[in-house]
Design a protein around this motif. Structure first.
Motif, PDB file in Angstrom:
ATOM      1  N   THR A 191     -11.808 -23.607 -13.775  1.00  0.00           N
ATOM      2  CA  THR A 191     -12.040 -22.175 -14.018  1.00  0.00           C
ATOM      3  C   THR A 191     -12.586 -21.496 -12.770  1.00  0.00           C
ATOM      4  O   THR A 191     -12.137 -20.413 -12.379  1.00  0.00           O
ATOM      5  N   GLY A 192     -13.575 -22.143 -12.147  1.00  0.00           N
ATOM      6  CA  GLY A 192     -14.125 -21.601 -10.910  1.00  0.00           C
ATOM      7  C   GLY A 192     -13.068 -21.481  -9.825  1.00  0.00           C
ATOM      8  O   GLY A 192     -13.045 -20.510  -9.059  1.00  0.00           O
ATOM      9  N   MET A 193     -12.191 -22.476  -9.760  1.00  0.00           N
ATOM     10  CA  MET A 193     -11.096 -22.454  -8.791  1.00  0.00           C
ATOM     11  C   MET A 193     -10.185 -21.250  -9.025  1.00  0.00           C
ATOM     12  O   MET A 193      -9.807 -20.544  -8.086  1.00  0.00           O
ATOM     13  N   ALA A 194      -9.849 -21.003 -10.295  1.00  0.00           N
ATOM     14  CA  ALA A 194      -8.986 -19.872 -10.624  1.00  0.00           C
ATOM     15  C   ALA A 194      -9.651 -18.546 -10.289  1.00  0.00           C
ATOM     16  O   ALA A 194      -9.021 -17.632  -9.746  1.00  0.00           O
ATOM     17  N   VAL A 195     -10.944 -18.443 -10.604  1.00  0.00           N
ATOM     18  CA  VAL A 195     -11.683 -17.214 -10.316  1.00  0.00           C
ATOM     19  C   VAL A 195     -11.725 -16.952  -8.811  1.00  0.00           C
ATOM     20  O   VAL A 195     -11.520 -15.825  -8.348  1.00  0.00           O
ATOM     21  N   CYS A 196     -11.979 -18.004  -8.032  1.00  0.00           N
ATOM     22  CA  CYS A 196     -12.025 -17.866  -6.580  1.00  0.00           C
ATOM     23  C   CYS A 196     -10.657 -17.461  -6.022  1.00  0.00           C
ATOM     24  O   CYS A 196     -10.566 -16.640  -5.091  1.00  0.00           O
ATOM     25  N   SER A 197      -9.589 -18.027  -6.578  1.00  0.00           N
ATOM     26  CA  SER A 197      -8.242 -17.687  -6.120  1.00  0.00           C
ATOM     27  C   SER A 197      -7.938 -16.210  -6.353  1.00  0.00           C
ATOM     28  O   SER A 197      -7.490 -15.496  -5.449  1.00  0.00           O
ATOM     29  N   VAL A 198      -8.203 -15.775  -7.584  1.00  0.00           N
ATOM     30  CA  VAL A 198      -7.932 -14.371  -7.920  1.00  0.00           C
ATOM     31  C   VAL A 198      -8.831 -13.446  -7.102  1.00  0.00           C
ATOM     32  O   VAL A 198      -8.384 -12.418  -6.592  1.00  0.00           O
ATOM     33  N   GLY A 199     -10.101 -13.811  -6.970  1.00  0.00           N
ATOM     34  CA  GLY A 199     -11.030 -12.990  -6.203  1.00  0.00           C
ATOM     35  C   GLY A 199     -10.618 -12.872  -4.745  1.00  0.00           C
ATOM     36  O   GLY A 199     -10.691 -11.784  -4.156  1.00  0.00           O
ATOM     37  N   LEU A 200     -10.182 -13.985  -4.155  1.00  0.00           N
ATOM     38  CA  LEU A 200      -9.758 -13.970  -2.754  1.00  0.00           C
ATOM     39  C   LEU A 200      -8.525 -13.079  -2.568  1.00  0.00           C
ATOM     40  O   LEU A 200      -8.454 -12.297  -1.604  1.00  0.00           O
ATOM     41  N   ALA A 201      -7.582 -13.186  -3.508  1.00  0.00           N
ATOM     42  CA  ALA A 201      -6.370 -12.367  -3.421  1.00  0.00           C
ATOM     43  C   ALA A 201      -6.698 -10.880  -3.595  1.00  0.00           C
ATOM     44  O   ALA A 201      -6.165 -10.025  -2.881  1.00  0.00           O
ATOM     45  N   MET A 202      -7.593 -10.567  -4.538  1.00  0.00           N
ATOM     46  CA  MET A 202      -7.958  -9.176  -4.766  1.00  0.00           C
ATOM     47  C   MET A 202      -8.705  -8.594  -3.563  1.00  0.00           C
ATOM     48  O   MET A 202      -8.558  -7.405  -3.243  1.00  0.00           O
ATOM     49  N   LEU A 203      -9.482  -9.416  -2.893  1.00  0.00           N
ATOM     50  CA  LEU A 203     -10.284  -8.945  -1.773  1.00  0.00           C
ATOM     51  C   LEU A 203      -9.453  -8.704  -0.517  1.00  0.00           C
ATOM     52  O   LEU A 203      -9.672  -7.719   0.203  1.00  0.00           O
ATOM     53  N   LEU A 204      -8.504  -9.594  -0.239  1.00  0.00           N
ATOM     54  CA  LEU A 204      -7.809  -9.550   1.042  1.00  0.00           C
ATOM     55  C   LEU A 204      -6.347  -9.110   0.984  1.00  0.00           C
ATOM     56  O   LEU A 204      -5.827  -8.592   1.982  1.00  0.00           O
ATOM     57  N   ALA A 205      -5.680  -9.333  -0.140  1.00  0.00           N
ATOM     58  CA  ALA A 205      -4.235  -9.079  -0.185  1.00  0.00           C
ATOM     59  C   ALA A 205      -3.891  -7.622   0.085  1.00  0.00           C
ATOM     60  O   ALA A 205      -2.963  -7.328   0.856  1.00  0.00           O
ATOM     61  N   GLY A 206      -4.617  -6.688  -0.541  1.00  0.00           N
ATOM     62  CA  GLY A 206      -4.305  -5.269  -0.387  1.00  0.00           C
ATOM     63  C   GLY A 206      -4.285  -4.806   1.054  1.00  0.00           C
ATOM     64  O   GLY A 206      -3.257  -4.282   1.531  1.00  0.00           O
ATOM     65  N   PRO A 207      -5.368  -4.982   1.800  1.00  0.00           N
ATOM     66  CA  PRO A 207      -5.378  -4.554   3.211  1.00  0.00           C
ATOM     67  C   PRO A 207      -4.334  -5.264   4.057  1.00  0.00           C
ATOM     68  O   PRO A 207      -3.712  -4.650   4.929  1.00  0.00           O
ATOM     69  N   TRP A 208      -4.143  -6.561   3.833  1.00  0.00           N
ATOM     70  CA  TRP A 208      -3.171  -7.305   4.642  1.00  0.00           C
ATOM     71  C   TRP A 208      -1.755  -6.819   4.364  1.00  0.00           C
ATOM     72  O   TRP A 208      -0.960  -6.636   5.288  1.00  0.00           O
ATOM     73  N   ILE A 209      -1.426  -6.614   3.095  1.00  0.00           N
ATOM     74  CA  ILE A 209      -0.085  -6.144   2.744  1.00  0.00           C
ATOM     75  C   ILE A 209       0.169  -4.763   3.334  1.00  0.00           C
ATOM     76  O   ILE A 209       1.240  -4.493   3.886  1.00  0.00           O
ATOM     77  N   SER A 210      -0.812  -3.879   3.239  1.00  0.00           N
ATOM     78  CA  SER A 210      -0.659  -2.526   3.788  1.00  0.00           C
ATOM     79  C   SER A 210      -0.389  -2.561   5.277  1.00  0.00           C
ATOM     80  O   SER A 210       0.471  -1.838   5.791  1.00  0.00           O
ATOM     81  N   ALA A 211      -1.126  -3.426   5.987  1.00  0.00           N
ATOM     82  CA  ALA A 211      -0.957  -3.519   7.437  1.00  0.00           C
ATOM     83  C   ALA A 211       0.453  -3.959   7.798  1.00  0.00           C
ATOM     84  O   ALA A 211       1.092  -3.391   8.698  1.00  0.00           O
ATOM     85  N   TRP A 212       0.974  -4.970   7.090  1.00  0.00           N
ATOM     86  CA  TRP A 212       2.306  -5.464   7.413  1.00  0.00           C
ATOM     87  C   TRP A 212       3.395  -4.488   6.984  1.00  0.00           C
ATOM     88  O   TRP A 212       4.415  -4.340   7.666  1.00  0.00           O
ATOM     89  N   GLN A 213       3.205  -3.820   5.843  1.00  0.00           N
ATOM     90  CA  GLN A 213       4.215  -2.858   5.395  1.00  0.00           C
ATOM     91  C   GLN A 213       4.284  -1.647   6.314  1.00  0.00           C
ATOM     92  O   GLN A 213       5.359  -1.111   6.567  1.00  0.00           O
ATOM     93  N   GLN A 214       3.150  -1.198   6.816  1.00  0.00           N
ATOM     94  CA  GLN A 214       3.134  -0.041   7.722  1.00  0.00           C
ATOM     95  C   GLN A 214       3.761  -0.380   9.074  1.00  0.00           C
ATOM     96  O   GLN A 214       4.422   0.437   9.682  1.00  0.00           O
ATOM     97  N   HIS A 215       3.511  -1.615   9.521  1.00  0.00           N
ATOM     98  CA  HIS A 215       4.026  -2.022  10.829  1.00  0.00           C
ATOM     99  C   HIS A 215       5.471  -2.456  10.762  1.00  0.00           C
ATOM    100  O   HIS A 215       6.215  -2.338  11.725  1.00  0.00           O
ATOM    101  N   GLY A 216       5.847  -2.980   9.596  1.00  0.00           N
ATOM    102  CA  GLY A 216       7.202  -3.521   9.461  1.00  0.00           C
ATOM    103  C   GLY A 216       7.190  -5.020   9.652  1.00  0.00           C
ATOM    104  O   GLY A 216       6.543  -5.529  10.571  1.00  0.00           O
ATOM    105  N   PRO A 217       7.840  -5.790   8.786  1.00  0.00           N
ATOM    106  CA  PRO A 217       7.826  -7.255   8.856  1.00  0.00           C
ATOM    107  C   PRO A 217       8.382  -7.765  10.188  1.00  0.00           C
ATOM    108  O   PRO A 217       9.311  -7.188  10.745  1.00  0.00           O
ATOM    109  N   ARG A 218       7.816  -8.833  10.676  1.00  0.00           N
ATOM    110  CA  ARG A 218       8.254  -9.415  11.932  1.00  0.00           C
ATOM    111  C   ARG A 218       8.438 -10.924  11.809  1.00  0.00           C
ATOM    112  O   ARG A 218       8.438 -11.630  12.809  1.00  0.00           O
ATOM    113  N   PHE A 219       8.565 -11.407  10.598  1.00  0.00           N
ATOM    114  CA  PHE A 219       8.630 -12.845  10.418  1.00  0.00           C
ATOM    115  C   PHE A 219       9.974 -13.436  10.849  1.00  0.00           C
ATOM    116  O   PHE A 219      10.120 -14.639  10.916  1.00  0.00           O
ATOM    117  N   HIS A 220      10.943 -12.558  11.144  1.00  0.00           N
ATOM    118  CA  HIS A 220      12.228 -13.094  11.594  1.00  0.00           C
ATOM    119  C   HIS A 220      12.186 -13.531  13.039  1.00  0.00           C
ATOM    120  O   HIS A 220      13.088 -14.193  13.527  1.00  0.00           O
TER     121      HIS A 220
END
Length: 221
Positions: A191-220
Protein backbone atom coordinates in the motif's frame (compact mmCIF):
# COMPACT_ATOMS: atom_id res chain seq x y z
CA UNK A 1 23.33 -25.43 -18.46
CA UNK A 2 20.89 -28.05 -17.15
CA UNK A 3 20.78 -26.29 -13.77
CA UNK A 4 19.96 -22.98 -15.46
CA UNK A 5 17.15 -24.56 -17.51
CA UNK A 6 15.68 -26.24 -14.43
CA UNK A 7 15.69 -22.89 -12.64
CA UNK A 8 14.05 -21.09 -15.56
CA UNK A 9 11.25 -23.68 -15.67
CA UNK A 10 10.95 -23.88 -11.85
CA UNK A 11 11.84 -27.57 -11.81
CA UNK A 12 14.45 -27.11 -9.10
CA UNK A 13 12.86 -27.97 -5.73
CA UNK A 14 12.79 -24.93 -3.47
CA UNK A 15 11.16 -24.65 -0.09
CA UNK A 16 10.91 -21.34 1.75
CA UNK A 17 10.54 -21.85 5.51
CA UNK A 18 7.94 -19.81 7.39
CA UNK A 19 9.24 -17.75 10.31
CA UNK A 20 7.26 -15.92 13.03
CA UNK A 21 6.24 -12.25 12.82
CA UNK A 22 6.94 -11.32 9.17
CA UNK A 23 7.09 -14.78 7.61
CA UNK A 24 10.82 -15.17 6.97
CA UNK A 25 11.79 -16.51 3.51
CA UNK A 26 8.19 -17.44 2.68
CA UNK A 27 6.98 -13.94 3.52
CA UNK A 28 9.82 -12.40 1.57
CA UNK A 29 8.97 -14.58 -1.44
CA UNK A 30 5.34 -13.44 -1.36
CA UNK A 31 6.22 -9.76 -1.11
CA UNK A 32 8.77 -10.12 -3.91
CA UNK A 33 6.28 -11.97 -6.12
CA UNK A 34 3.52 -9.38 -5.70
CA UNK A 35 5.94 -6.52 -6.27
CA UNK A 36 7.25 -8.29 -9.36
CA UNK A 37 3.71 -8.64 -10.70
CA UNK A 38 3.12 -4.89 -10.30
CA UNK A 39 6.42 -4.20 -12.05
CA UNK A 40 5.60 -6.58 -14.90
CA UNK A 41 2.30 -4.81 -15.62
CA UNK A 42 3.82 -1.33 -15.44
CA UNK A 43 6.79 -2.36 -17.58
CA UNK A 44 4.44 -3.78 -20.22
CA UNK A 45 2.61 -0.45 -20.36
CA UNK A 46 5.89 1.48 -20.46
CA UNK A 47 7.12 -0.74 -23.28
CA UNK A 48 3.95 -0.01 -25.24
CA UNK A 49 4.54 3.76 -24.96
CA UNK A 50 7.97 3.31 -26.58
CA UNK A 51 6.23 2.23 -29.80
CA UNK A 52 5.08 5.85 -30.20
CA UNK A 53 7.25 7.77 -27.78
CA UNK A 54 6.56 11.15 -29.37
CA UNK A 55 2.79 10.69 -29.24
CA UNK A 56 2.73 8.95 -25.85
CA UNK A 57 5.38 10.98 -24.07
CA UNK A 58 2.90 11.95 -21.32
CA UNK A 59 2.09 8.31 -20.55
CA UNK A 60 5.78 7.39 -20.76
CA UNK A 61 6.61 9.95 -18.09
CA UNK A 62 3.70 9.02 -15.80
CA UNK A 63 4.34 5.27 -15.93
CA UNK A 64 8.08 5.83 -15.58
CA UNK A 65 7.49 7.67 -12.31
CA UNK A 66 5.04 5.01 -11.13
CA UNK A 67 7.78 2.43 -11.67
CA UNK A 68 10.30 3.97 -9.28
CA UNK A 69 8.90 2.83 -5.87
CA UNK A 70 8.11 -0.77 -6.98
CA UNK A 71 11.58 -1.10 -8.49
CA UNK A 72 13.18 0.07 -5.24
CA UNK A 73 11.00 -2.31 -3.19
CA UNK A 74 11.92 -5.21 -5.48
CA UNK A 75 15.63 -4.42 -5.11
CA UNK A 76 15.11 -4.18 -1.35
CA UNK A 77 13.31 -7.51 -0.95
CA UNK A 78 15.73 -9.48 -3.11
CA UNK A 79 18.70 -7.75 -1.50
CA UNK A 80 17.34 -8.53 1.97
CA UNK A 81 17.07 -12.22 1.12
CA UNK A 82 20.67 -12.32 -0.13
CA UNK A 83 21.98 -10.42 2.89
CA UNK A 84 20.12 -12.64 5.37
CA UNK A 85 21.39 -15.80 3.66
CA UNK A 86 25.05 -14.77 3.67
CA UNK A 87 24.69 -13.35 7.19
CA UNK A 88 23.85 -16.87 8.36
CA UNK A 89 20.17 -16.45 9.26
CA UNK A 90 18.86 -19.95 10.03
CA UNK A 91 15.60 -19.72 8.07
CA UNK A 92 17.24 -18.23 4.99
CA UNK A 93 20.06 -20.75 5.12
CA UNK A 94 17.45 -23.52 5.13
CA UNK A 95 15.82 -21.93 2.08
CA UNK A 96 19.13 -22.22 0.25
CA UNK A 97 21.30 -19.83 -1.75
CA UNK A 98 19.95 -17.60 -4.51
CA UNK A 99 19.47 -19.44 -7.79
CA UNK A 100 22.57 -19.66 -9.98
CA UNK A 101 21.11 -17.54 -12.78
CA UNK A 102 19.94 -14.93 -10.30
CA UNK A 103 23.37 -14.79 -8.68
CA UNK A 104 24.91 -14.10 -12.08
CA UNK A 105 22.27 -11.70 -13.41
CA UNK A 106 21.11 -10.15 -10.13
CA UNK A 107 23.82 -7.46 -9.83
CA UNK A 108 23.37 -6.54 -13.52
CA UNK A 109 19.59 -6.32 -13.18
CA UNK A 110 19.90 -4.05 -10.15
CA UNK A 111 22.55 -1.85 -11.76
CA UNK A 112 20.76 -1.35 -15.07
CA UNK A 113 17.34 -0.96 -13.45
CA UNK A 114 18.63 1.84 -11.24
CA UNK A 115 20.55 3.31 -14.18
CA UNK A 116 17.47 3.43 -16.42
CA UNK A 117 15.37 5.03 -13.68
CA UNK A 118 18.12 7.48 -12.69
CA UNK A 119 18.75 8.65 -16.26
CA UNK A 120 15.01 8.96 -16.84
CA UNK A 121 14.66 11.15 -13.75
CA UNK A 122 17.68 13.17 -14.87
CA UNK A 123 16.00 13.82 -18.21
CA UNK A 124 12.87 14.98 -16.40
CA UNK A 125 14.82 17.29 -14.11
CA UNK A 126 16.87 18.79 -16.96
CA UNK A 127 13.92 19.11 -19.29
CA UNK A 128 14.19 19.34 -23.08
CA UNK A 129 17.28 21.56 -22.87
CA UNK A 130 19.89 18.79 -22.94
CA UNK A 131 23.24 19.23 -21.25
CA UNK A 132 26.22 17.55 -22.83
CA UNK A 133 29.11 15.91 -21.06
CA UNK A 134 32.19 14.46 -22.70
CA UNK A 135 33.04 10.75 -22.50
CA UNK A 136 36.33 9.92 -24.22
CA UNK A 137 35.87 13.06 -26.28
CA UNK A 138 32.34 12.10 -27.38
CA UNK A 139 29.39 14.32 -26.35
CA UNK A 140 27.02 12.37 -24.12
CA UNK A 141 23.54 13.42 -22.98
CA UNK A 142 21.17 12.04 -20.37
CA UNK A 143 18.87 10.95 -23.20
CA UNK A 144 21.69 8.95 -24.82
CA UNK A 145 22.52 7.29 -21.49
CA UNK A 146 18.82 6.53 -20.92
CA UNK A 147 18.59 4.77 -24.28
CA UNK A 148 21.87 2.90 -23.84
CA UNK A 149 21.07 1.64 -20.35
CA UNK A 150 17.56 0.71 -21.48
CA UNK A 151 18.81 -1.71 -24.14
CA UNK A 152 21.31 -3.26 -21.72
CA UNK A 153 18.56 -3.51 -19.10
CA UNK A 154 16.18 -5.12 -21.59
CA UNK A 155 18.68 -7.89 -22.35
CA UNK A 156 19.33 -8.91 -18.74
CA UNK A 157 15.75 -8.28 -17.62
CA UNK A 158 14.32 -10.62 -20.26
CA UNK A 159 16.31 -13.53 -18.86
CA UNK A 160 15.53 -12.45 -15.29
CA UNK A 161 11.77 -12.38 -15.95
CA UNK A 162 11.88 -15.80 -17.61
CA UNK A 163 13.68 -17.14 -14.57
CA UNK A 164 11.27 -15.73 -12.01
CA UNK A 165 7.83 -15.56 -13.67
CA UNK A 166 6.78 -19.19 -13.22
CA UNK A 167 7.78 -19.29 -9.56
CA UNK A 168 6.24 -15.86 -8.84
CA UNK A 169 3.02 -16.80 -10.64
CA UNK A 170 2.63 -19.86 -8.40
CA UNK A 171 3.08 -17.71 -5.29
CA UNK A 172 0.64 -15.02 -6.46
CA UNK A 173 -1.92 -17.63 -7.53
CA UNK A 174 -1.85 -19.16 -4.06
CA UNK A 175 -0.48 -22.53 -5.13
CA UNK A 176 1.41 -22.65 -1.86
CA UNK A 177 -1.47 -23.07 0.56
CA UNK A 178 0.35 -22.24 3.76
CA UNK A 179 -0.33 -19.70 6.45
CA UNK A 180 2.52 -17.22 6.34
CA UNK A 181 2.88 -14.67 9.11
CA UNK A 182 3.31 -11.00 8.27
CA UNK A 183 0.39 -10.58 5.88
CA UNK A 184 -0.53 -7.19 7.39
CA UNK A 185 3.06 -5.98 7.10
CA UNK A 186 3.28 -7.05 3.46
CA UNK A 187 -0.02 -5.34 2.69
CA UNK A 188 1.27 -2.18 4.38
CA UNK A 189 4.44 -2.25 2.26
CA UNK A 190 2.46 -2.74 -0.95
CA UNK A 191 0.00 0.00 0.00
CA UNK A 192 2.80 2.39 0.90
CA UNK A 193 4.50 1.54 -2.39
CA UNK A 194 1.33 2.38 -4.33
CA UNK A 195 0.84 5.64 -2.44
CA UNK A 196 4.45 6.67 -3.11
CA UNK A 197 4.09 5.82 -6.81
CA UNK A 198 0.93 7.86 -7.23
CA UNK A 199 2.33 10.71 -5.13
CA UNK A 200 5.55 10.84 -7.15
CA UNK A 201 3.63 10.89 -10.43
CA UNK A 202 1.26 13.61 -9.19
CA UNK A 203 4.16 15.73 -7.97
CA UNK A 204 6.44 15.55 -10.99
CA UNK A 205 4.52 14.34 -14.06
CA UNK A 206 2.59 17.57 -14.70
CA UNK A 207 5.57 19.95 -14.92
CA UNK A 208 7.70 17.46 -16.85
CA UNK A 209 4.96 16.74 -19.39
CA UNK A 210 4.29 20.45 -19.90
CA UNK A 211 7.97 21.14 -20.51
CA UNK A 212 8.27 18.43 -23.16
CA UNK A 213 4.97 19.27 -24.86
CA UNK A 214 5.87 22.97 -25.12
CA UNK A 215 9.33 22.21 -26.48
CA UNK A 216 8.27 19.38 -28.73
CA UNK A 217 9.37 15.73 -28.38
CA UNK A 218 12.97 14.95 -29.26
CA UNK A 219 13.18 11.28 -28.47
CA UNK A 220 13.68 10.40 -32.12
CA UNK A 221 17.19 11.84 -31.99
Amino acid sequence: MRVAIDELTDRTPRFDPVAPRVGGPAGNARLTAWTGLVLLVLLAIEGFTILDINGLIDWHIVVGLLLVPPALVKVGTTGWRIVRYYAGDTAYRRAGPPQLMMRILGPLVVFFTLAVLATGILIGVQGPAERHSALLGVPVTALFLHKATFFAWLAVMTIHVLGRTIRAAKVVAGRERRRVAGGAARLAVLTGMAVCSVGLAMLLAGPWISAWQQHGPRFHQ
